[in-house]
Design a protein around this motif. Sequence first.
Motif, mmCIF file in Angstrom:
data_model
loop_
_atom_site.group_PDB
_atom_site.id
_atom_site.type_symbol
_atom_site.label_atom_id
_atom_site.label_comp_id
_atom_site.label_asym_id
_atom_site.label_seq_id
_atom_site.Cartn_x
_atom_site.Cartn_y
_atom_site.Cartn_z
ATOM 1 N N TYR A 63 0.912 -1.276 -0.017
ATOM 2 C CA TYR A 63 -0.112 -0.104 0.020
ATOM 3 C C TYR A 63 0.806 1.178 -0.088
ATOM 4 N N LYS A 64 1.136 1.598 -1.182
ATOM 5 C CA LYS A 64 1.924 2.918 -1.443
ATOM 6 C C LYS A 64 1.506 4.344 -0.628
ATOM 7 N N MET A 65 0.183 4.323 -0.155
ATOM 8 C CA MET A 65 -0.334 5.432 0.382
ATOM 9 C C MET A 65 -0.076 5.341 2.094
ATOM 10 N N ASN A 66 0.517 4.293 2.463
ATOM 11 C CA ASN A 66 0.821 4.092 4.135
ATOM 12 C C ASN A 66 1.753 5.179 4.552
ATOM 13 N N ILE A 67 1.203 6.117 4.960
ATOM 14 C CA ILE A 67 1.887 7.635 5.166
ATOM 15 C C ILE A 67 2.811 7.340 6.502
ATOM 16 N N ASP A 68 2.203 6.390 7.300
ATOM 17 C CA ASP A 68 3.001 6.213 8.690
ATOM 18 C C ASP A 68 4.629 5.308 8.226
ATOM 19 N N ALA A 69 4.326 4.402 7.270
ATOM 20 C CA ALA A 69 5.368 3.424 6.679
ATOM 21 C C ALA A 69 6.253 4.451 6.178
ATOM 22 N N ARG A 70 5.841 5.477 5.377
ATOM 23 C CA ARG A 70 6.889 6.155 4.476
ATOM 24 C C ARG A 70 7.406 7.200 5.457
ATOM 25 N N ASN A 71 6.889 7.823 6.364
ATOM 26 C CA ASN A 71 7.297 8.655 7.217
ATOM 27 C C ASN A 71 8.644 7.907 8.115
ATOM 28 N N LEU A 72 8.195 6.818 8.413
ATOM 29 C CA LEU A 72 9.301 5.931 9.225
ATOM 30 C C LEU A 72 10.450 5.593 8.460
ATOM 31 N N LEU A 73 9.950 5.308 7.212
ATOM 32 C CA LEU A 73 11.272 4.866 6.278
ATOM 33 C C LEU A 73 12.259 6.132 6.057
ATOM 34 N N GLY A 74 11.654 7.338 5.852
ATOM 35 C CA GLY A 74 12.244 8.344 5.994
ATOM 36 C C GLY A 74 13.206 8.799 7.064
ATOM 37 N N LEU A 75 12.548 8.403 8.127
ATOM 38 C CA LEU A 75 13.421 8.691 9.550
ATOM 39 C C LEU A 75 14.521 7.603 9.591
ATOM 40 N N VAL A 76 14.279 6.261 9.133
ATOM 41 C CA VAL A 76 15.411 5.223 8.953
ATOM 42 C C VAL A 76 16.259 5.564 7.989
ATOM 43 N N TYR A 77 16.083 6.051 6.861
ATOM 44 C CA TYR A 77 17.039 6.328 5.898
ATOM 45 C C TYR A 77 17.885 7.727 6.369
ATOM 46 N N PHE A 78 17.140 8.368 7.102
ATOM 47 C CA PHE A 78 18.167 9.728 7.818
ATOM 48 C C PHE A 78 18.959 9.353 8.872
ATOM 49 N N GLU A 79 18.529 8.276 9.591
ATOM 50 C CA GLU A 79 19.278 7.759 10.543
ATOM 51 C C GLU A 79 20.597 6.887 10.136
ATOM 52 N N THR A 80 20.456 6.608 8.750
ATOM 53 C CA THR A 80 21.557 5.523 8.283
ATOM 54 C C THR A 80 22.502 6.782 7.490
ATOM 55 N N GLY A 81 22.080 8.041 7.336
ATOM 56 C CA GLY A 81 23.085 8.955 6.562
ATOM 57 C C GLY A 81 22.429 9.022 5.179
ATOM 58 N N GLU A 82 21.357 8.388 4.669
ATOM 59 C CA GLU A 82 20.912 8.612 3.343
ATOM 60 C C GLU A 82 19.961 9.894 3.468
ATOM 61 N N VAL A 83 20.311 11.006 3.355
ATOM 62 C CA VAL A 83 19.559 12.179 3.586
ATOM 63 C C VAL A 83 18.568 12.432 2.289
ATOM 64 N N VAL A 84 19.276 12.207 1.192
ATOM 65 C CA VAL A 84 18.411 12.240 -0.262
ATOM 66 C C VAL A 84 17.295 11.399 -0.241
ATOM 67 N N GLU A 85 17.298 10.081 0.302
ATOM 68 C CA GLU A 85 16.454 9.177 0.291
ATOM 69 C C GLU A 85 15.143 9.410 1.071
ATOM 70 N N ALA A 86 15.522 10.061 2.284
ATOM 71 C CA ALA A 86 14.938 10.424 3.526
ATOM 72 C C ALA A 86 13.934 11.484 2.891
ATOM 73 N N LEU A 87 14.632 12.695 2.364
ATOM 74 C CA LEU A 87 13.646 13.778 2.085
ATOM 75 C C LEU A 87 12.775 13.332 0.955
ATOM 76 N N THR A 88 13.143 12.437 0.000
ATOM 77 C CA THR A 88 12.168 11.936 -1.006
ATOM 78 C C THR A 88 10.792 11.155 -0.612
ATOM 79 N N GLU A 89 11.214 10.512 0.527
ATOM 80 C CA GLU A 89 9.997 9.761 1.337
ATOM 81 C C GLU A 89 9.314 10.731 1.794
ATOM 82 N N TRP A 90 9.708 11.593 2.464
ATOM 83 C CA TRP A 90 8.778 12.777 3.127
ATOM 84 C C TRP A 90 8.052 13.729 2.039
ATOM 85 N N VAL A 91 8.641 13.916 1.018
ATOM 86 C CA VAL A 91 8.202 14.690 0.057
ATOM 87 C C VAL A 91 6.856 13.890 -0.505
ATOM 88 N N ILE A 92 7.089 12.558 -0.750
ATOM 89 C CA ILE A 92 6.050 11.777 -1.349
ATOM 90 C C ILE A 92 5.019 11.641 -0.377
#
Length: 122
Positions: A63-92
């Motif tokens: 379910y691509k519109m699972n906003i909670d999952a997408r936000n957490l994915l952004g946070l996990v990406y941010f924690e791993t230093g993948e800032v561009v991927e994190a911002l991408t998930e948060w924008v989506i």
Amino acid sequence: MECYNCGAKLGKGDICQNCGANVKIYKKIIMASNAYYNDALEKAAVRDLSGAIESLRTSLRFYKMNIDARNLLGLVYFETGEVVEALTEWVISKNYQDIRTFVRFLAFRLCCRMASNHQGGR
């Protein structure tokens, strides 16, 4: 949970009480997405970030519109230093929130218009 067809709140049954759409498979998809999201939450809590990323990606495949999952994915990406991927998930995520708000507004306007037409037709 809301009906994918009309946005009405869903009950326990497999048919939307508002529009009559069959929501049995839709409910299973949402439950699967939420199960993977919950799994990712547990993994993130014990700092298994790569496992959390895998579970969150699977959740979003269901379910691509699972906003909670997408936000957490952004946070996990941010924690791993993948800032561009994190911002991408948060924008989506933000765009999906805007779309949902807009659709609810349109549904409200349509209901108001139908109600005024119904009252005017008496």
